[in-house]
Design a protein around this motif. Structure first.
Motif, PDB file in Angstrom:
ATOM      1  N   ARG A  17       0.852  -1.195   0.000  1.00 17.00           N
ATOM      2  CA  ARG A  17       0.000   0.000   0.000  1.00 17.00           C
ATOM      3  C   ARG A  17       0.892   1.251   0.000  1.00 17.00           C
ATOM      4  O   ARG A  17       1.992   1.249   0.540  1.00 17.00           O
ATOM      5  N   ASN A  18       0.346   2.302  -0.567  1.00 22.33           N
ATOM      6  CA  ASN A  18       1.056   3.575  -0.509  1.00 22.33           C
ATOM      7  C   ASN A  18       0.688   4.308   0.773  1.00 22.33           C
ATOM      8  O   ASN A  18      -0.053   3.785   1.613  1.00 22.33           O
ATOM      9  N   GLU A  19       1.197   5.511   0.926  1.00 21.84           N
ATOM     10  CA  GLU A  19       0.963   6.236   2.162  1.00 21.84           C
ATOM     11  C   GLU A  19      -0.496   6.580   2.364  1.00 21.84           C
ATOM     12  O   GLU A  19      -0.956   6.752   3.501  1.00 21.84           O
ATOM     13  N   GLU A  20      -1.253   6.668   1.281  1.00 19.85           N
ATOM     14  CA  GLU A  20      -2.681   6.955   1.406  1.00 19.85           C
ATOM     15  C   GLU A  20      -3.499   5.704   1.679  1.00 19.85           C
ATOM     16  O   GLU A  20      -4.713   5.770   1.855  1.00 19.85           O
ATOM     17  N   GLY A  21      -2.841   4.530   1.700  1.00 15.22           N
ATOM     18  CA  GLY A  21      -3.541   3.291   1.959  1.00 15.22           C
ATOM     19  C   GLY A  21      -4.069   2.608   0.724  1.00 15.22           C
ATOM     20  O   GLY A  21      -4.736   1.577   0.814  1.00 15.22           O
ATOM     21  N   ARG A  22      -3.774   3.152  -0.455  1.00 17.57           N
ATOM     22  CA  ARG A  22      -4.246   2.536  -1.694  1.00 17.57           C
ATOM     23  C   ARG A  22      -3.395   1.317  -2.016  1.00 17.57           C
ATOM     24  O   ARG A  22      -2.170   1.342  -1.931  1.00 17.57           O
ATOM     25  N   THR A  23      -4.065   0.207  -2.381  1.00 14.55           N
ATOM     26  CA  THR A  23      -3.370  -1.042  -2.693  1.00 14.55           C
ATOM     27  C   THR A  23      -2.720  -0.940  -4.063  1.00 14.55           C
ATOM     28  O   THR A  23      -3.374  -0.627  -5.062  1.00 14.55           O
ATOM     29  N   LEU A  24      -1.402  -1.249  -4.074  1.00 18.35           N
ATOM     30  CA  LEU A  24      -0.638  -1.157  -5.317  1.00 18.35           C
ATOM     31  C   LEU A  24      -0.287  -2.515  -5.902  1.00 18.35           C
ATOM     32  O   LEU A  24      -0.061  -2.628  -7.105  1.00 18.35           O
ATOM     33  N   GLY A  25      -0.211  -3.528  -5.080  1.00 17.72           N
ATOM     34  CA  GLY A  25       0.173  -4.842  -5.571  1.00 17.72           C
ATOM     35  C   GLY A  25       0.379  -5.809  -4.412  1.00 17.72           C
ATOM     36  O   GLY A  25      -0.062  -5.559  -3.284  1.00 17.72           O
ATOM     37  N   ILE A  26       1.054  -6.906  -4.700  1.00 17.88           N
ATOM     38  CA  ILE A  26       1.285  -7.959  -3.701  1.00 17.88           C
ATOM     39  C   ILE A  26       2.771  -8.293  -3.687  1.00 17.88           C
ATOM     40  O   ILE A  26       3.388  -8.466  -4.755  1.00 17.88           O
ATOM     41  N   MET A  27       3.332  -8.368  -2.498  1.00 19.58           N
ATOM     42  CA  MET A  27       4.698  -8.860  -2.349  1.00 19.58           C
ATOM     43  C   MET A  27       4.643 -10.248  -1.726  1.00 19.58           C
ATOM     44  O   MET A  27       3.956 -10.470  -0.716  1.00 19.58           O
ATOM     45  N   THR A  28       5.351 -11.203  -2.320  1.00 22.15           N
ATOM     46  CA  THR A  28       5.380 -12.573  -1.820  1.00 22.15           C
ATOM     47  C   THR A  28       6.820 -12.984  -1.567  1.00 22.15           C
ATOM     48  O   THR A  28       7.690 -12.779  -2.429  1.00 22.15           O
ATOM     49  N   SER A  29       7.054 -13.536  -0.391  1.00 20.76           N
ATOM     50  CA  SER A  29       8.400 -13.982  -0.009  1.00 20.76           C
ATOM     51  C   SER A  29       8.390 -15.500   0.132  1.00 20.76           C
ATOM     52  O   SER A  29       7.467 -16.073   0.736  1.00 20.76           O
ATOM     53  N   PHE A  30       9.429 -16.157  -0.409  1.00 21.30           N
ATOM     54  CA  PHE A  30       9.539 -17.618  -0.383  1.00 21.30           C
ATOM     55  C   PHE A  30      10.845 -18.008   0.315  1.00 21.30           C
ATOM     56  O   PHE A  30      11.916 -17.536  -0.065  1.00 21.30           O
ATOM     57  N   MET A  31      10.740 -18.888   1.316  1.00 19.68           N
ATOM     58  CA  MET A  31      11.925 -19.375   2.032  1.00 19.68           C
ATOM     59  C   MET A  31      11.997 -20.895   1.892  1.00 19.68           C
ATOM     60  O   MET A  31      11.037 -21.612   2.192  1.00 19.68           O
ATOM     61  N   ASP A  32      13.155 -21.389   1.448  1.00 19.48           N
ATOM     62  CA  ASP A  32      13.373 -22.834   1.336  1.00 19.48           C
ATOM     63  C   ASP A  32      13.567 -23.411   2.741  1.00 19.48           C
ATOM     64  O   ASP A  32      14.538 -23.095   3.436  1.00 19.48           O
ATOM     65  N   ILE A  33      12.627 -24.264   3.185  1.00 18.65           N
ATOM     66  CA  ILE A  33      12.696 -24.855   4.533  1.00 18.65           C
ATOM     67  C   ILE A  33      12.909 -26.366   4.459  1.00 18.65           C
ATOM     68  O   ILE A  33      12.617 -27.085   5.423  1.00 18.65           O
ATOM     69  N   THR A  34      13.405 -26.828   3.313  1.00 17.16           N
ATOM     70  CA  THR A  34      13.606 -28.271   3.151  1.00 17.16           C
ATOM     71  C   THR A  34      14.542 -28.825   4.213  1.00 17.16           C
ATOM     72  O   THR A  34      14.265 -29.847   4.842  1.00 17.16           O
ATOM     73  N   GLU A  35      15.676 -28.148   4.436  1.00 11.50           N
ATOM     74  CA  GLU A  35      16.651 -28.636   5.407  1.00 11.50           C
ATOM     75  C   GLU A  35      16.090 -28.597   6.824  1.00 11.50           C
ATOM     76  O   GLU A  35      16.302 -29.515   7.611  1.00 11.50           O
ATOM     77  N   ARG A  36      15.359 -27.537   7.139  1.00 10.93           N
ATOM     78  CA  ARG A  36      14.771 -27.442   8.470  1.00 10.93           C
ATOM     79  C   ARG A  36      13.785 -28.574   8.723  1.00 10.93           C
ATOM     80  O   ARG A  36      13.795 -29.195   9.787  1.00 10.93           O
TER      81      ARG A  36
END
Length: 655
Positions: A242-261
């Protein structure tokens, strides 16, 4: 829990040394946060922490300490290894207390679970904090081209987690290098323009995207597939930008490899299950050996008096054969719980093959036919029977897996175990490196499974090399087989054709002195006489009666106690007691505690321990604590009487 805590506190330095060693093993993972010079100090602190938690120290907060370890930058593999090290330490320290230690061990597991939980919460808080900072930075960066380049170059693109920026429909607009590496993509254009759901496997992907405007974010785990077909576990965090006005601009997605864990967590759980199974099997072995001691003891007494040329003697010998089979069953149980001794002795491969088949015949799939082709009058070998059994077990398991491989057209087949006497020549031993002509005993295991390609045969005995899937094997089984065979001065050869099965052929040198083949009945020898006063301590009435009857018939005066407390009362100050025969596993006060109390009363007391549940390590501990010897159940009355006679002092003659 104070008794258990004090017991573990006595070995605090040993625990600190183990934890320090674990930290050194994971030095690479912690290279950015922990100085190796601090490992001894940290190991001592962690030892004090774990033992403080175990003793109920009110000032020790396991969740807070777990968070602190996360804040210190300790890696996930490291924390799991440290917890596993403490659990093994607790089991080694309390395991000898059998059933009474179970609540204490469960408490130790629960406390260390809290430390891991606190650690995971700390990591999660740090991740969410970092993600919030990154999200705010991205919200500003999307309104400013210069800010966008700065954030991408210095924050996102250098992240060890895979990150994508998408529009509200999930179409990928940008992906960092770590994301491309996770999925095995060669360039950004292979990800850009695709919907992020293609990288989120699972039927809930669309629902999660549709709910994001309402929920604001989502976090979870799933299995993902790389471009080359490899499967890995990934943890996903998705949030709106979101921007400072709260308007939705997009989606951020984070991926973590947890195979070893996840693999490390699975290993910890598997180790806990195997420890529990080992304790269960050990307890069964102990109780069964007590029963066999009573049956075998009375039987041996009857055989002493029974005339050999009578039907009664023949019937008793049949009973003895059944008891011997029961003894063999306990030996098999002890093999799988790693409690068997490592002594070399004269071994018949025919006996090993039969005993191994007794283990597997109820567990092998019915579509597999097993055939034993055992040579009569087989020469014996000089070997550790438990290790030789392990060789055959590993080969049979491999053969079973090869014949039940789901990739083959039909599951099932024939497993053949053969033995033979072999006199090798120069021509025959050509395929065995360093072998010499001579007399050998051959063990051959042949299956009709999927076989192996030629390139696999050259690497077959290298540790961790395997044709099995990750769920079916580690690649250590054949490495263990090779090590055992070579340690016994034997030689191994493998022949295999893909689709046509595999043959393992092993040669063991013939023992210089051969044991007699076939059953040989001989007169039961008389028992060794002696004199003195003996205190027998055993919670099994029949075992006490057998020992008392044998020792009294050999000239000793016998006192009997049903447990440790009764023994201490009868022992008084030790006056007049020449020997205490002490059972290791008893309810209430166990043998180890009773031994310590007896030595407090009389430091010079002579103690002979009897047990049906011991390992080489625990036996050595008992000897260091003052025991003169260990006698394993079921008792051989002749050997038992001779052991007592050597300790107490002998009369002439026999009983």
């Amino acid at each position: 829990m104070s008794g258990a805590s004090d017991l573990l506190r006595a070995s605090e330095q040993d625990l600190a040394a183990r934890l320090t060693a674990q930290l050194r093993e994971t030095v690479f993972e912690n290279r950015y946060f922990l100085n190796p010079r601090r490992f001894p100090e940290l190991g001592t602190e962690l030892a004090s922490l774990f033992l403080g938690l175990f003793s109920g120290d009110a000032t020790a907060d396991p969740l807070a300490r777990g968070r602190q370890l996360a804040n210190d930058g300790v890696g996930e593999k490291t924390i799991l290894g440290l917890v596993s090290t403490f659990r093994r330490f607790a089991r080694e320290g309390l395991g000898a207390r059998s059933a009474e230690a179970a609540p204490e061990l469960a408490a130790a597991d629960a406390l260390t679970d809290l430390v891991v939980h606190g650690y995971m919460k700390g990591r999660e808080e740090m991740l969410l904090k970092d993600q919030e900072q990154l999200r705010r930075a991205l919200s500003t960066a999307l309104d400013s081209q210069s800010q966008e380049l700065l954030v991408k170059n210095h924050a996102i693109d250098t992240s060890i987690n895979g990150i994508t920026l998408t529009d509200l429909d999930g179409t990928v607009k940008w992906a960092n290098a770590s994301f491309l590496s996770l999925w095995g993509l060669g360039a950004a254009h292979e990800a850009v323009g695709r919907n992020v759901m293609e990288f989120w496997s699972g039927t809930d992907a669309r629902r999660i995207l549709e709910d994001l405007p309402r929920t604001g974010g989502w976090r979870g785990e799933f299995e993902a597939g790389r471009k080359d077909g490899g499967i890995f576990s990934v943890e996903v965090s998705a949030s709106l930008i979101r921007n400072e006005e709260g308007r939705t601009l997009g989606i951020m997605t984070s991926f973590m490899d947890i195979t070893e864990r996840k693999r490390l967590q699975a290993q910890v759980l598997q180790a806990q299950k195997m420890d529990a199974l080992g304790q269960l099997a050990g307890g069964i072995t102990h109780d069964f050996n007590n029963l066999l001691t009573a049956v075998s003891g009375y039987l041996q007494l009857l055989l002493i008096d029974a005339p050999r040329d009578t039907q009664m003697h023949q019937d008793l010998m049949q009973i003895k054969a059944a008891v011997d089979r029961g003894t063999g069953l306990t030996r098999q149980l002890r093999l799988f719980t790693r409690q068997a001794s490592g002594n070399r002795q004269s071994v018949s491969l025919n006996d090993v093959a039969r005993e191994t088949w007794e283990i597997f015949k109820r567990t092998f799939p019915p579509e597999i036919t097993v055939q034993l082709e055992l040579a009569p009058s087989l020469w014996s070998i000089d070997a550790d029977p438990n290790q030789i059994s392990q060789v055959l077990v590993n080969l049979c398991v491999n053969a079973r897996d090869a014949m039940t491989d789901t990739s083959s057209e039909s599951a099932g087949g024939m497993l053949t175990v053969e033995t033979a006497n072999v006199e090798t020549t120069e021509e025959r031993i050509g395929r065995y490196v360093t072998a010499r002509p001579g007399r050998y005993v051959m063990l051959r295991v042949r299956d009709t499974g999927v076989g192996m390609p030629p390139e696999m045969l050259d690497r077959l005995f290298i540790p961790f090399v395997t044709t099995k899937s990750a769920r079916r094997g580690t690649g250590l089984g054949l490495a263990v087989v090779y090590g055992i065979v070579t340690s016994h001065h034997g030689f191994i050869d493998v022949q295999s054709v893909a689709g046509k099965g595999t043959v393992f052929e092993i040669l063991f040198p013939m023992a210089p002195q051969q044991k007699a083949t076939g059953p040989v009945e001989s007169a039961v020898p008389p028992l060794a006489r002696g004199h003195g006063r003996i205190l027998i301590v055993d919670d099994e009435q029949q075992v006490r009666e057998i020992m008392s009857r044998v020792l009294e018939s050999c000239g000793y005066e016998v006192l009997a106690a049903e447990d440790g407390r009764d023994a201490l009362a009868r022992f008084a100050d030790g006056a007049g007691i020449d020997l205490v025969i002490l059972d290791m596993m008893m309810p209430g006060m166990g043998g180890r505690e009773c031994l310590a109390r007896l030595r407090q009363k009389s430091p010079g007391v002579r103690v002979l321990v009897t047990t049906g549940y011991t390992s080489d390590g625990s036996a050595q501990e008992l000897l260091r604590e003052g025991a003169l010897g260990i006698v394993e159940k079921p008792l051989d009355l002749k050997g038992f009487a001779e052991r007592v006679q050597k300790i107490v002092g002998a009369d002439t003659g026999a009983c």
